[in-house]
Write a protein that holds these residues in place. Sequence first.
Motif, PDB file in Angstrom:
ATOM      1  N   LYS A  20       1.774   6.566   4.350  1.00  0.00           N
ATOM      2  CA  LYS A  20       2.138   6.375   2.944  1.00  0.00           C
ATOM      3  C   LYS A  20       3.130   7.449   2.505  1.00  0.00           C
ATOM      4  CE  LYS A  20      -2.188   4.238   1.357  1.00  0.00           C
ATOM      5  NZ  LYS A  20      -3.311   4.338   0.386  1.00  0.00           N
ATOM      6  N   ASN A  29       0.818  -1.219   0.000  1.00  0.00           N
ATOM      7  CA  ASN A  29       0.000   0.000   0.000  1.00  0.00           C
ATOM      8  C   ASN A  29       0.850   1.267   0.000  1.00  0.00           C
ATOM      9  OD1 ASN A  29      -2.560  -1.386   0.150  1.00  0.00           O
ATOM     10  ND2 ASN A  29      -2.049  -1.868   2.292  1.00  0.00           N
ATOM     11  N   GLN A  30       2.121   1.117  -0.291  1.00  0.00           N
ATOM     12  CA  GLN A  30       3.094   2.213  -0.321  1.00  0.00           C
ATOM     13  C   GLN A  30       3.270   2.880   1.034  1.00  0.00           C
ATOM     14  OE1 GLN A  30       2.893   5.028  -3.539  1.00  0.00           O
ATOM     15  NE2 GLN A  30       3.577   3.499  -5.012  1.00  0.00           N
ATOM     16  N   ARG A  31       3.025   2.119   2.090  1.00  0.00           N
ATOM     17  CA  ARG A  31       3.372   2.614   3.424  1.00  0.00           C
ATOM     18  C   ARG A  31       4.871   2.436   3.630  1.00  0.00           C
ATOM     19  NH1 ARG A  31      -1.740   0.170   5.188  1.00  0.00           N
ATOM     20  NH2 ARG A  31      -0.576  -1.765   5.541  1.00  0.00           N
TER      21      ARG A  31
END
Length: 349
Positions: free
Chosen positions: A102, A36-38
Amino acid sequence: MKQWKDILVRESTSLFNTMKIIDDSSLQFALVVDENQRLLGTVTDGDIRRGILRGEGLEVEIQHVMNKTPLTASSGRTRSNYLKILKKNKVKQLPIIDELGKIVDIIFTDQSVSEKESNNTVILMVGGLGSRLRPLTNNIPKPMLHVGNKPILETIIEGFKQNGFTNFILSVNYKKEIIQDYFQDGDAFGVSISYIEEEKRMGTAGALSLLKEKPSNPVFVMNGDLLTQVNFEQLLQFHKESKAVATMCVREYEYQIPYGVIETEGQLLKNITEKPIHRSFVNAGIYVLSPEAFNLIPESKFYDMPDLFNQLMENNMLVSAFPIREYWLDIGRVDDFERANYEYRERSQ
């Protein structure tokens, strides 16, 4: 120039592939994110080299090497605020994250600031006799031997210049006039060159006592018979991050014992390992010295660089090792010289 989205990697990405992304990017940095692009962590060249020193293999997942607690800032602030955070913490990049963690941007130190960091002096030790390279060095100093179409020393100077370092001091002795006549003050090569002259053999560190002024910033010291593609800017950054008084470049050297090695316990035979390969890090002849290190160098005496590092460690001063993962070749013997020219021809084709 690549954008920051090109330097996102997953936690399962190998150290080797992450290293390639960092090397191919002008940003010299990578971000480790989940699906989740965290943001999970960050990776710099220094993180990778410290992993190599710990013995991490090139196929290890980057999550075992990354910095899991990087400095970050929340989104919504002004650029000037972000730059103040960078300056206060003396870092070059600042990941910006939203309320979900993110990654939304990266703020980098202004180019004008990084350019000021390139005023470090490079001292090249080029006074040796080159005895192991005779008869090639009967009439010419070893650093002036040609690999390809130019002297070894010119290639070394060009390598530093490409990394933004243009202030050189050459420590000369054997057939010094050949070196001085060729390079003069360095103006023809786009650099500044001055000289210190060894009237007697002084070792790989002793000539540093001949400097007219003690440096005020970290300096590079390098043997003048090496060909390498080390990124000297990364080396200097590693030295600063380590807060070291002195940093020695090292390279991995492996050798195979040509026999079965026996392990015993008393009279009992416990294990036989057939022709094992041993790996060690060895001195690569490239150093960074902070001004404090010069206080330990004796005046006008023979003194080798390992002696200096040993004395620094005996005085409980912090020294670090920078593992070289780039091309490196010590031209100490005739077969090394022939190999260097062969490899040059191969790269030129």
